[in-house]
Each structure stands twice: as C-alpha cells, then as structure tokens.
Design a protein around this motif. Structure first.
Motif, short mmCIF file in Angstrom:
data_model
loop_
_atom_site.label_atom_id
_atom_site.label_comp_id
_atom_site.label_asym_id
_atom_site.label_seq_id
_atom_site.Cartn_x
_atom_site.Cartn_y
_atom_site.Cartn_z
N ILE A 27 13.96 -1.82 -13.05
CA ILE A 27 13.21 -0.79 -13.63
C ILE A 27 13.85 -0.50 -14.94
CG2 ILE A 27 12.26 -0.12 -11.53
CD1 ILE A 27 14.32 2.12 -11.23
N SER A 28 13.08 0.19 -15.94
CA SER A 28 13.71 0.78 -16.79
C SER A 28 12.77 1.82 -17.53
CB SER A 28 13.86 -0.39 -18.03
OG SER A 28 14.21 0.29 -19.31
N GLN A 29 13.19 3.14 -17.99
CA GLN A 29 12.60 4.30 -18.30
C GLN A 29 12.22 3.58 -19.91
OE1 GLN A 29 14.66 7.52 -18.52
NE2 GLN A 29 12.96 9.08 -18.92
N GLY A 30 11.17 4.20 -20.59
CA GLY A 30 10.69 3.99 -21.80
C GLY A 30 9.62 3.15 -22.11
N SER A 31 9.42 2.29 -23.30
CA SER A 31 8.22 1.84 -23.63
C SER A 31 8.64 0.57 -24.48
CB SER A 31 6.88 2.64 -24.31
OG SER A 31 7.56 3.13 -25.50
N VAL A 32 7.73 -0.35 -24.45
CA VAL A 32 8.46 -1.62 -25.22
C VAL A 32 6.91 -2.00 -26.38
CG1 VAL A 32 9.94 -2.76 -23.69
CG2 VAL A 32 7.44 -3.39 -23.31
N GLN A 33 7.29 -2.57 -27.45
CA GLN A 33 6.19 -2.75 -28.49
C GLN A 33 6.59 -4.15 -29.04
OE1 GLN A 33 8.32 -0.04 -29.53
NE2 GLN A 33 7.21 1.36 -28.00
N ASP A 34 5.53 -4.69 -29.16
CA ASP A 34 5.28 -6.15 -29.65
C ASP A 34 4.80 -6.08 -31.35
OD1 ASP A 34 4.91 -8.68 -30.84
OD2 ASP A 34 3.73 -9.34 -29.14
N ARG A 35 5.89 -6.13 -32.22
CA ARG A 35 5.50 -5.99 -33.22
C ARG A 35 5.61 -7.02 -34.36
NH1 ARG A 35 6.68 0.34 -35.14
NH2 ARG A 35 6.09 1.29 -33.10
N THR A 36 5.39 -8.14 -33.80
CA THR A 36 5.51 -9.51 -34.34
C THR A 36 4.54 -9.78 -35.28
OG1 THR A 36 4.52 -10.65 -32.53
CG2 THR A 36 6.91 -10.66 -32.73
N ARG A 37 3.23 -9.48 -35.34
CA ARG A 37 2.08 -9.38 -35.80
C ARG A 37 2.10 -8.60 -37.27
NH1 ARG A 37 0.29 -10.12 -30.65
NH2 ARG A 37 -0.13 -12.41 -30.02
#
Length: 114
Positions: A27-37
């Motif tokens: 588990i992990s708090q936060g958010s992830v983003q895919d910014r490769t595009r």
C-alpha cells in the motif's frame, strides 16, 4: 430473534471485510501519473503525495510506476474497507451494548451506520 439474525449477518459481513483486507498487497498513499505522452519533456512517471501540508513529487521508472499504481489502488481499497468495517462495528456495538433511554431515537446518520 430478528435482532440476533441481524447481528449474525453483521458478523458475517465483518468477517468478509477482514478476509478482503488480508488479501491486499503493498500500500502507498498518494497518486501516480503517466506523463510519457506529454510534450516538452520532464519526468515520465511521477508519484505525488502530501507531507506536512506540502506536495512532494518523485520521478519513477516504468517498473516503479506499475508497482506504485497498484499500491495506491490498494491503499484506496484499504480505506474503503476500513470505513465499511467501522460502520458494521458501530452497528453491532449500538445493537448489543445497552444505552440510556432517549426521548428521541438516534438516526443511522448520527450513529454513523449508513
């Protein structure tokens, strides 16, 4: 007899929630983003979270991104499961533990069992 049936049902629900809780992975708090595009460069994958009312962002590798995305989803599931477990717990407590007689009956909203 209906009250006992209701408590048994609530206990079963609680057991199911505990079982689902035990199946969660990392588990992990936060958010992830895919910014490769994204145009203009910058970090391809990012993990963002709040620390002491400040936003902290960490660049991730593609492998880390995949694992962190699952960990963040698991954290959200954990929070939802805990909220459900709290509601069931309060329902059982208020049904089984005696309390003072009241002029006005407490609503489910006030008791937090909705």
């Amino acid at each position: 007899m209906q009250k006992a049936d209701s408590i048994i049902t609530l206990q079963r629900q609680y057991t199911q929630l505990r079982r689902r809780l035990s199946l969660l992975g990392w588990i992990s708090q936060g958010s992830v983003q895919d910014r490769t595009r994204r145009k203009g460069g910058g970090a391809g994958y990012q993990w963002t979270r709040k620390v002491a009312a400040k936003t902290v962002t960490v660049a991730l590798t593609q492998e880390q991104f995949g694992k962190m995305r699952q960990a963040v989803a698991n954290y959200r599931q954990l929070r939802w499961l805990l909220k459900q477990m709290e509601k069931v717990s309060r329902s059982v407590i208020f049904q089984t533990a005696p309390h003072n007689t009241r002029r006005k009956r407490l609503s489910r909203k006030v008791l937090g069992t909705m």
